[in-house]
Scaffold this active site. Structure first.
Site, mmCIF file in Angstrom:
data_model
loop_
_atom_site.group_PDB
_atom_site.id
_atom_site.type_symbol
_atom_site.label_atom_id
_atom_site.label_comp_id
_atom_site.label_asym_id
_atom_site.label_seq_id
_atom_site.Cartn_x
_atom_site.Cartn_y
_atom_site.Cartn_z
ATOM 1 N N ASP A 177 0.784 -1.220 0.233
ATOM 2 C CA ASP A 177 0.250 -0.139 0.193
ATOM 3 C C ASP A 177 0.686 1.216 -0.118
ATOM 4 O O ASP A 177 1.641 1.102 1.081
ATOM 5 C CB ASP A 177 -0.576 0.287 1.461
ATOM 6 C CG ASP A 177 -2.444 1.123 1.747
ATOM 7 O OD1 ASP A 177 -3.086 0.603 0.451
ATOM 8 O OD2 ASP A 177 -2.235 2.104 2.425
ATOM 9 N N GLU A 234 2.002 -0.566 -4.754
ATOM 10 C CA GLU A 234 1.227 1.079 -4.871
ATOM 11 C C GLU A 234 1.684 2.075 -5.358
ATOM 12 O O GLU A 234 2.454 2.560 -4.350
ATOM 13 C CB GLU A 234 0.252 1.101 -4.068
ATOM 14 C CG GLU A 234 -1.083 2.043 -4.737
ATOM 15 C CD GLU A 234 -2.280 2.432 -4.097
ATOM 16 O OE1 GLU A 234 -3.358 2.653 -4.184
ATOM 17 O OE2 GLU A 234 -2.041 2.366 -2.591
HETATM 18 C C1 NOJ Z 1 -4.414 2.708 -0.417
HETATM 19 C C2 NOJ Z 1 -5.845 2.361 -0.777
HETATM 20 O O1 NOJ Z 1 -5.522 1.065 -2.195
HETATM 21 C C3 NOJ Z 1 -6.926 2.510 0.265
HETATM 22 O O2 NOJ Z 1 -7.743 1.667 0.368
HETATM 23 C C4 NOJ Z 1 -7.056 2.628 1.570
HETATM 24 O O3 NOJ Z 1 -7.648 3.762 1.834
HETATM 25 C C5 NOJ Z 1 -5.382 3.588 1.317
HETATM 26 N N1 NOJ Z 1 -4.785 3.123 0.544
HETATM 27 C C6 NOJ Z 1 -4.444 3.844 3.048
HETATM 28 O O4 NOJ Z 1 -4.587 3.094 3.088
#
Ligand code: NOJ
Length: 515
Positions: A210, A264
Site C-alpha cells: 500500500d 502501489e
Molecule cells: C490505498 C488503498 O488502496 C486504499 O483503499 C486505502 O484507503 C489507502 N491506501 C490508505 O491505506
C-alpha cells in the site's frame, strides 16, 4: 485438481505471466450469512477462480482493524479481524489456493497504522515513550497551527493532528485515525519486516504494498509550493529515502523464495512509476495508475501503451502492470459509460497487453458500480459503489446473508456467476475464453509489443515471443473499422475462439488474431 499456474516459459518468472485477481474480502462472498464477506466465503468459492483461469490472488486486508478505512487501518498486523474469521480461516485460503496451483499475495500496509494499534497507543502516551519516534511528531508552527501545509487524503484537511496531551502534532496522510509510522526509525523498520516474515512463514507468495511511495519521508518536513496546496500529500511523497527502505523489504521477501511484491506507487507519471522497479532492489512490479485513470478513448490508450512501453524499456528487468478497476475507483464499465461492448473490448485489451494484468473481482461478470443511497454510504472516501457485493446466484439474496453491507450492483439477476456460467456468450464466458487464449500463447503472456497504425479509431499491436505471434485490434468507435488485413481468430470480444476475421472490425469490438 487442475493447475492454475501459467504455462512455464523458460527464464520467465511466474509473476510476469500470471493474471492476478483482486479480492476485497468484505465484498467477495459471505461464508457465515452475516451480510459481510469473509475468509470462509473466499474458501468456498476458490473453484470459481480455477474455472475462470486466473493464476494468482491479491487479497486486500483482512487483519484486525476498527474498520474506519475498512481494513487499511490495522490495529494488529498478525491477527485476523473477527469479521473475516480466524488465522485458521486464512490458512485454509492459503492451502486451498496452493492446492489448486494458484499463488496468493496479501496486502502489506506499511505507511500507517490504526490509532488503536498498541504501537501508537504507547507512542502517544508520552514524549518519553520508547515508541514515540515510531511515528512522525512535530511541534506546532509559530502560530500554533500545523507544522506544514500538507493535505490529508479523504478529508482534504491538514495532514497533521494536534495531540492535546503532549502538545505535538502527528502526521496522518489519510484519516486522523491513521497515523503515519516513521520508517527512519530502525526499530520500526525491523518490526515491519517481522510482519512480512510472519505472513511469509504462513505461506503467502508476496505482497501488494500500500502507498509504498509514501514510506520514505523528507527528514525535514517542509511546506509544499502554493500551487500544490490541497493536493493529497500521498501523491507528492516520492522522496529518495524510499529506495533503501524498499531494498530492505525486498531482501526480506526474497529470503522466502519465489516471491513477488507489487508496489502501489501513487502517480500517473510512468517514468516515476517505473523507477521503483529493479531486478533485486526495487519492487518487482508497480501499479500502473495511468491505466486506472485513462478514459475509453483510442488516442488516450495508444499514448498510454506507448508511454508504458517507453518507461519500462530501459532495462530488461522492467515489466509493466495493467489494471482497469480496483476497490478505490469506480469500476471501469461505469467509467466507460456502461456499455457491454466497451466492457468486452476492455477485457480483451487488458488481457493482451505486455504486462501483468490485475482483474478486480466482479469485472468478469461485467459489473458496474452499485448505486448507493446516501444513508447507506459508509466509506470515508465515498468508494462504496465499486465495493458492492459480488452476486453469486440469481435469487434475491444472490448467495449472501440478509442485509448485505452494501446494495448489489445493477442487473444482479443476470450479472451473477450462476446465470453467466449457464448462459452462452456471457461476459464470464468471454473472460474464460480470453484467459484461455492468453494461456495458449507465449506471445500474449510474455512477448514483445509493437504498436501498429491500422486505423485512427483502433488500437492495434503485435505481440511476439520466439516464433509465436498474435495481432490484437481494439475498436474504440461506434462505427465498424477496416483494419486492413484479416486472419485466423484466436478470440474476439463477442466470445468466438475460432473462425476467420475478414479485416472489418464491428463497432466497439476487439479481435485477437493468430498466424
Ligand atoms: C490505498 C488503498 O488502496 C486504499 O483503499 C486505502 O484507503 C489507502 N491506501 C490508505 O491505506
Amino acid at each position: 485438481m487442475s493447475s492454475g499456474l501459467p504455462t512455464d516459459l523458460p527464464g520467465v518468472p511466474w509473476w510476469k505471466t500470471a493474471v492476478f485477481y483482486q479480492i476485497y474480502p468484505r465484498s467477495f462472498a459471505d461464508g457465515n450469512d452475516d451480510g459481510v464477506g469473509d475468509l470462509a466465503g473466499i474458501a468456498e468459492h476458490l473453484d470459481h477462480l480455477v474455472d475462470l483461469g486466473v493464476d494468482a490472488v491479491w487479497l486486500s486486508p483482512f487483519y484486525e482493524s476498527p474498520m474506519r478505512d475498512f481494513g487499511y487501518d490495522i490495529s494488529d498486523h498478525c491477527a485476523v479481524d473477527p469479521v473475516f474469521g480466524t488465522l485458521d480461516d486464512i490458512d485454509a485460503v492459503i492451502a486451498g489456493l496452493h492446492e489448486r496451483g494458484l499463488k496468493l499475495i496479501v496486502d502489506f500496509v506499511p505507511n500507517h497504522v490504526s490509532s488503536d494499534h498498541p504501537w501508537f497507543v504507547e507512542a502517544r502516551s508520552s514524549v518519553e515513550s520508547p515508541k514515540r519516534d515510531w511515528f512522525i511528531w512535530s511541534d506546532p508552527a509559530p502560530d500554533g497551527g500545523p507544522p506544514t501545509n500538507w493535505t490529508a487524503s479523504f478529508t482534504e484537511g491538514p495532514a497533521w493532528e494536534l495531540d492535546e496531551a503532549t502538545g505535538q502534532y502527528y502526521l496522518h496522510l489519510f484519516l486522523v485515525e491513521q497515523p503515519d509510522v516513521n520508517w527512519a526509525n530502525p526499530d520500526l523498520e525491523r518490526a515491519q519486516h517481522d510482519v512480512l516474515r510472519f505472513w511469509l512463514d504462513r505461506g503467502v507468495d508476496g505482497f501488494r504494498i500500500d502507498v509504498i511511495n509514501a514510506i520514505g519521508k523528507d527528514p525535514e518536513p517542509r511546506d509544499v509550493p502554493e500551487s500544490t496546496v490541497g493536493v493529497p500529500h500521498v501523491v507528492l511523497t516520492h522522496h529518495d529515502t524510499v529506495h533503501p527502505l524498499i531494498r530492505g523489504i525486498r531482501e526480506t521477501v526474497d529470503a522466502a523464495g519465489d516471491t513477488m511484491i507489487i508496489g502501489e506507487v501513487v502517480t500517473g507519471d510512468l517514468e516515476l512509476q517505473a523507477s521503483y522497479q529493479g531486478s533485486d532492489d526495487g519492487v518487482h512490479c508497480a501499479v500502473n495508475f495511468a491505466s486506472v485513470w485513462a478514459p475509453w478513448e483510442r488516442d488516450a490508450w495508444r499514448l498510454l501503451i506507448a508511454g508504458t512501453e517507453e518507461a519500462y524499456a530501459h532495462t530488461g528487468n522492467r515489466w509493466p502492470s495493467y489494471v482497469l478497476s480496483n476497490h478505490d475507483n469506480p469500476r471501469h464499465r461505469t467509467r466507460y459509460g456502461g456499455t457491454e461492448a466497451r466492457a468486452r473490448a476492455a477485457a480483451v485489451l487488458l488481457l493482451t497487453l505486455r504486462g501483468t494484468p490485475f482483474l478486480y473481482a466482479g469485472e468478469e461478470l461485467g459489473l458496474e458500480d452499485a448505486v448507493v443511497p446516501e444513508d447507506r454510504i459508509v466509506d470515508p472516501g465515498g468508494r462504496d459503489g465499486c465495493r458492492a457485493p459480488i452476486p453469486w446466484t440469481g435469487e434475491s439474496g444472490h448467495g449472501w446473508g440478509p442485509d448485505p453491507w452494501l446494495p448489489f450492483p445493477p442487473d444482479a439477476d443476470i450479472r451473477n456467476v450462476e446465470a453467466q456460467s449457464a448462459g452462452e456468450a456471457t461476459m464470464l464466458e468471454l473472460y474464460r475464453a480470453v484467459l484461455a487464449a492468453r494461456r495458449a500463447s507465449p506471445a500474449l503472456q510474455a512477448g514483445t509489443l509493437e504498436l501498429l497504425d491500422q486505423h485512427p479509431d483502433v488500437v492495434s499491436y503485435r505481440r511476439a515471443f520466439g516464433d509465436d505471434e498474435r495481432v490484437v485490434h481494439v475498436n474504440f468507435s461506434d462505427d465498424a473499422a477496416d483494419v486492413g488485413g484479416g486472419g485466423a481468430v484466436a478470440v474476439t470480444s463477442a466470445g468466438a475462439s475460432s473462425g476467420t476475421f475478414d479485416g472489418t472490425l464491428p463497432a466497439g469490438a476487439a479481435v485477437v488474431l493468430r498466424p
